[in-house]
Design an enzyme around this catalytic site. Structure first.
Site, short mmCIF file in Angstrom:
data_model
loop_
_atom_site.label_atom_id
_atom_site.label_comp_id
_atom_site.label_asym_id
_atom_site.label_seq_id
_atom_site.Cartn_x
_atom_site.Cartn_y
_atom_site.Cartn_z
N SER A 1 43.20 44.78 41.16
CA SER A 1 42.75 43.97 40.34
C SER A 1 43.68 43.58 39.08
O SER A 1 44.50 44.40 38.77
CB SER A 1 41.37 44.04 39.63
OG SER A 1 41.19 43.31 38.60
N LYS B 1 35.51 47.35 43.92
CA LYS B 1 36.30 46.26 43.48
C LYS B 1 35.60 44.99 43.70
O LYS B 1 35.22 44.13 42.57
CB LYS B 1 37.59 46.00 44.46
CG LYS B 1 38.20 44.75 44.24
CD LYS B 1 38.79 44.41 42.92
CE LYS B 1 39.80 43.40 42.80
NZ LYS B 1 39.65 42.19 42.97
N HIS C 1 33.39 45.06 40.43
CA HIS C 1 34.15 44.63 39.34
C HIS C 1 34.47 43.22 39.34
O HIS C 1 34.16 42.44 38.48
CB HIS C 1 35.53 45.12 39.74
CG HIS C 1 36.67 44.34 38.73
ND1 HIS C 1 36.97 43.45 39.24
CD2 HIS C 1 37.39 44.90 37.52
CE1 HIS C 1 38.11 42.71 38.33
NE2 HIS C 1 38.18 43.61 37.31
N ASN C 2 34.53 42.45 40.62
CA ASN C 2 34.48 41.09 40.53
C ASN C 2 33.10 40.19 40.23
O ASN C 2 33.24 39.23 39.38
CB ASN C 2 34.94 40.22 41.74
CG ASN C 2 36.53 40.48 42.08
OD1 ASN C 2 37.12 41.64 41.51
ND2 ASN C 2 37.12 39.98 43.02
N GLU D 1 32.75 40.36 36.67
CA GLU D 1 33.82 39.41 36.04
C GLU D 1 33.12 37.92 35.84
O GLU D 1 33.22 37.36 35.08
CB GLU D 1 35.00 39.59 36.85
CG GLU D 1 36.29 38.38 36.67
CD GLU D 1 37.27 38.51 37.69
OE1 GLU D 1 37.82 39.61 38.15
OE2 GLU D 1 37.46 37.46 38.08
P1 NBP Z 1 46.71 34.63 49.74
O1 NBP Z 1 45.31 35.21 49.78
O2 NBP Z 1 46.90 33.25 49.32
O3 NBP Z 1 47.31 35.08 50.98
C1 NBP Z 1 48.65 34.78 51.36
C2 NBP Z 1 49.32 35.77 52.42
O4 NBP Z 1 48.35 35.78 53.60
C3 NBP Z 1 50.54 35.17 53.23
O5 NBP Z 1 51.42 36.25 53.16
C4 NBP Z 1 50.24 34.38 54.19
O6 NBP Z 1 51.25 34.40 55.20
C5 NBP Z 1 49.22 35.33 54.65
N1 NBP Z 1 48.21 34.68 55.83
C6 NBP Z 1 47.31 33.57 55.46
BR1 NBP Z 1 47.10 32.52 54.13
N2 NBP Z 1 46.65 33.37 56.81
C7 NBP Z 1 47.16 34.39 57.49
C8 NBP Z 1 47.06 34.51 58.84
N3 NBP Z 1 46.03 33.76 59.50
N4 NBP Z 1 47.60 35.45 59.61
C9 NBP Z 1 48.38 36.22 58.87
N5 NBP Z 1 48.90 35.94 57.73
C10 NBP Z 1 48.16 35.03 56.97
O7 NBP Z 1 47.38 35.58 48.68
P2 NBP Z 1 47.39 36.22 47.27
O8 NBP Z 1 46.79 35.26 46.27
O9 NBP Z 1 48.64 36.80 46.96
O10 NBP Z 1 46.32 37.46 47.75
C11 NBP Z 1 46.39 38.41 48.48
C12 NBP Z 1 45.20 39.21 48.68
O11 NBP Z 1 44.95 39.70 47.50
C13 NBP Z 1 43.99 38.57 49.02
O12 NBP Z 1 43.11 39.11 49.90
C14 NBP Z 1 43.28 38.03 47.65
O13 NBP Z 1 42.05 37.82 47.94
C15 NBP Z 1 43.78 39.39 47.03
N6 NBP Z 1 43.61 39.20 45.43
C16 NBP Z 1 44.16 38.07 44.92
C17 NBP Z 1 44.28 38.01 43.55
C18 NBP Z 1 44.86 36.77 42.76
O14 NBP Z 1 44.62 36.80 41.52
N7 NBP Z 1 45.70 36.03 43.64
C19 NBP Z 1 43.79 39.17 42.76
C20 NBP Z 1 43.33 40.07 43.32
C21 NBP Z 1 43.33 40.22 44.73
P3 NBP Z 1 51.98 32.85 55.40
O15 NBP Z 1 53.12 32.90 53.85
O16 NBP Z 1 52.79 32.92 56.53
O17 NBP Z 1 51.28 31.90 54.99
#
Ligand code: NBP
Length: 483
Positions: free
Chosen positions: A129, A184, A187-188, A191
């Site tokens: 997080s 987690k 936590h969300n 939030e």
């Molecule tokens: P995203 O949740 O947007 O995921 C992007 C990644 O997932 C890319 O590497 C993408 O590959 C891959 N992906 C997708 Br989209 N569809 C796919 C599929 N069908 N098969 C394989 N790979 C796939 O990225 P993020 O915002 O960095 O979050 C990553 C994780 O962390 C998520 O679970 C999110 O909920 C969690 N999270 C996010 C935050 C935040 O603030 N963003 C905070 C805390 C936790 P590609 O490049 O080939 O499309």
């Protein structure tokens, strides 16, 4: 080439920033992404000049890692996690560790832990997080899964995590299988509750007191120096003061429909499954749903009337009341969140360290606050504390805040301003502190129409009685169970 310490799959915002953080902390990391061109873009872009190694196939990624291999997935939650597990399995060896760092549902993590363990490997499902900034400079990390995996990732996880009180890491082992993702998720949910409470305070200031953005910016600045000191109050202060190039406040131009990714909803669903009255977080989720009905609300606003109330009291005193209503409601929200975790721990056989969880949330994550230090203190005093409201500190804080809290709810109702989180928190408080609720009547109704039976105040618990209320029913009763 010297082998890498850690592998990461998923180069979106979280993955890229976490890898850069690991590199800063002296770990050599290899990366891979489904869309392989993003690997080279990253290596020649944000990762230029670092030790990070780009790989272009899963086999290559696995081949450059030290044993036992530690590979984290930071990809979209859901099927992509299962897909990558399947892609990894043929290349991994006994004792290697697959780590899911995304926002996965804890039920999936329970299932995946057992599946991956059945293949002779170890599994970790961990909450990470803090968004982009947290991932880059120190997130809160909440790992659960195969207990034997912890000693293999502890060094790297604690090194990259946020620190409080100089050097205490906001990362510790949470528990087996889905415990990390459950914490987690909670936590969300919290939030969601904190954000809704702040929105209600904003609504009250703006629409009952007629305060402008600058006045509210100053109020949040003051609040951030006191008991409400937290990341979310701090960013609200900044948002309310933010003007675009034309000198106009951006906040006034943002459409009032809230989005969500589902973790708040999961928290509410879990509370319904567990039978825990998680009213505040649930109201926060429902408020987002209501906000999303924009077109309906626009139509209804032309037809439905509200209240003609105008505020003629002491404005500064009411701002203080709003502060107290927000603060007391926040205590209720965390109380309910901890009740939920306690219930989940019993259900799933997790040995949760409640003070340790407060400590993990103290820094790095979105709900970080001074307040969590007080929760940690409460559990340090009494590790078996059954309910936060019964801790001396929180009991006396609610005592002090409650008259202002009640005035805010009463005024909001008179003025027709919805405060679902603050008012549901007060209803919970007033219900929880009551020895006797009107559920005696409810039980009578259930027995009247369905022969569901009831227990009596003048008999021991566990004995069930039925009354033939109409004189025409029989003595046959329905079986008893608690949903
Ligand atoms: P995203 O949740 O947007 O995921 C992007 C990644 O997932 C890319 O590497 C993408 O590959 C891959 N992906 C997708 Br989209 N569809 C796919 C599929 N069908 N098969 C394989 N790979 C796939 O990225 P993020 O915002 O960095 O979050 C990553 C994780 O962390 C998520 O679970 C999110 O909920 C969690 N999270 C996010 C935050 C935040 O603030 N963003 C905070 C805390 C936790 P590609 O490049 O080939 O499309």
């Amino acid at each position: 080439m010297e082998k890498c310490d850690f592998g990461l799959i998923g180069l979106a915002v979280m993955g890229q920033n976490l890898v850069l953080n690991m590199n800063d902390n002296g770990f050599k990391v290899a990366v891979y992404n489904r869309t392989v061109t993003k690997v080279d873009e990253f290596i020649t872009g944000n990762a230029k000049g670092t030790e990070i190694v780009g790989t272009h196939t899963i086999e290559e990624l696995v081949g450059v890692l030290k044993s036992p291999r530690r590979i984290m997935l930071l990809v979209k939650a859901g099927a992509p996690v299962d897909d990558f597990i399947e892609l990894l399995l043929p290349y991994l060896e006994e004792g290697d560790i697959i780590i899911d760092g995304g926002n996965s549902n804890y039920n999936d993590t329970i299932r995946r832990t057992s599946y991956v363990e059945s293949k002779g490997l170890l599994y970790i499902g961990t909450g990470v997080s803090g968004g982009e900034e947290g991932a880059r400079f120190g997130p809160s990390i909440m790992p659960g899964g195969s207990p034997e995996a912890w000693s293999h990732v502890k060094d790297i996880f604690q090194a990259v995590s946020a620190k409080v009180d100089d050097d205490v890491p906001c990362c510790d082992w949470v528990g087996k299988d889905g415990a990390g993702h459950y914490v987690k998720m909670t936590h969300n949910g919290i939030e969601y509750g904190d954000m809704q409470l702040i929105c209600e305070a904003y609504d009250l200031m703006k629409n009952i007191l007629g305060m402008n953005n600058q006045e509210m910016h100053e109020t949040f600045t003051e609040w951030n120096d006191g008991k409400l000191d937290s990341y979310l109050i701090e960013i609200t202060r900044d948002i309310l003061g933010y003007q675009d190039e034309d000198g106009e406040y951006v906040i006034d131009k943002i459409l009032d429909t809230a989005g969500q990714k589902g973790t708040g909803k999961w928290t509410a669903i879990s509370s319904l499954d567990m039978g825990i009255p998680l009213t505040l977080i649930t109201e926060a989720v429902l408020s987002r749903f209501l906000s999303a009905l924009k077109a309906d609300r626009v139509e209804a606003s032309k037809v439905l009337s509200g209240s003609a109330y105008t505020f003629d009291g002491d404005k500064m005193a009411f701002v203080k009341d709003i502060h107290d209503a927000l603060y007391a409601s926040k205590i209720i929200s965390y109380t309910q969140g901890y009740m939920l975790m306690r219930s989940a721990a019993a259900e799933y056989n997790w040995d949760l360290n409640y003070g340790g969880i407060a400590l993990m949330w103290r820094g790095g994550c979105i709900i970080r606050s001074a307040f969590l230090g007080k929760i940690k203190e409460a559990f340090d005093k009494d590790g078996e504390l059954n309910n936060l409201l019964l801790d001396d500190y929180f009991k006396s804080e609610v005592d002090t805040a409650q008259s202002g809290w009640r005035r805010v709810i009463a005024t909001a109702v008179e003025a027709g301003i919805p405060v679902p989180a603050m008012s549901s928190a007060l209803a919970f408080y007033d219900g929880y502190r009551r020895e006797r609720l009107p559920a005696n009547l409810l039980q009578a109704q259930r027995d009247y129409f369905g022969a569901h039976t009831y227990e009596r105040t003048d008999k021991p618990r566990g004995e069930f009685f039925h009354t033939n209320w109409t004189g025409t029913g029989g003595d046959v009763t329905s079986s008893t169970y608690n949903a």
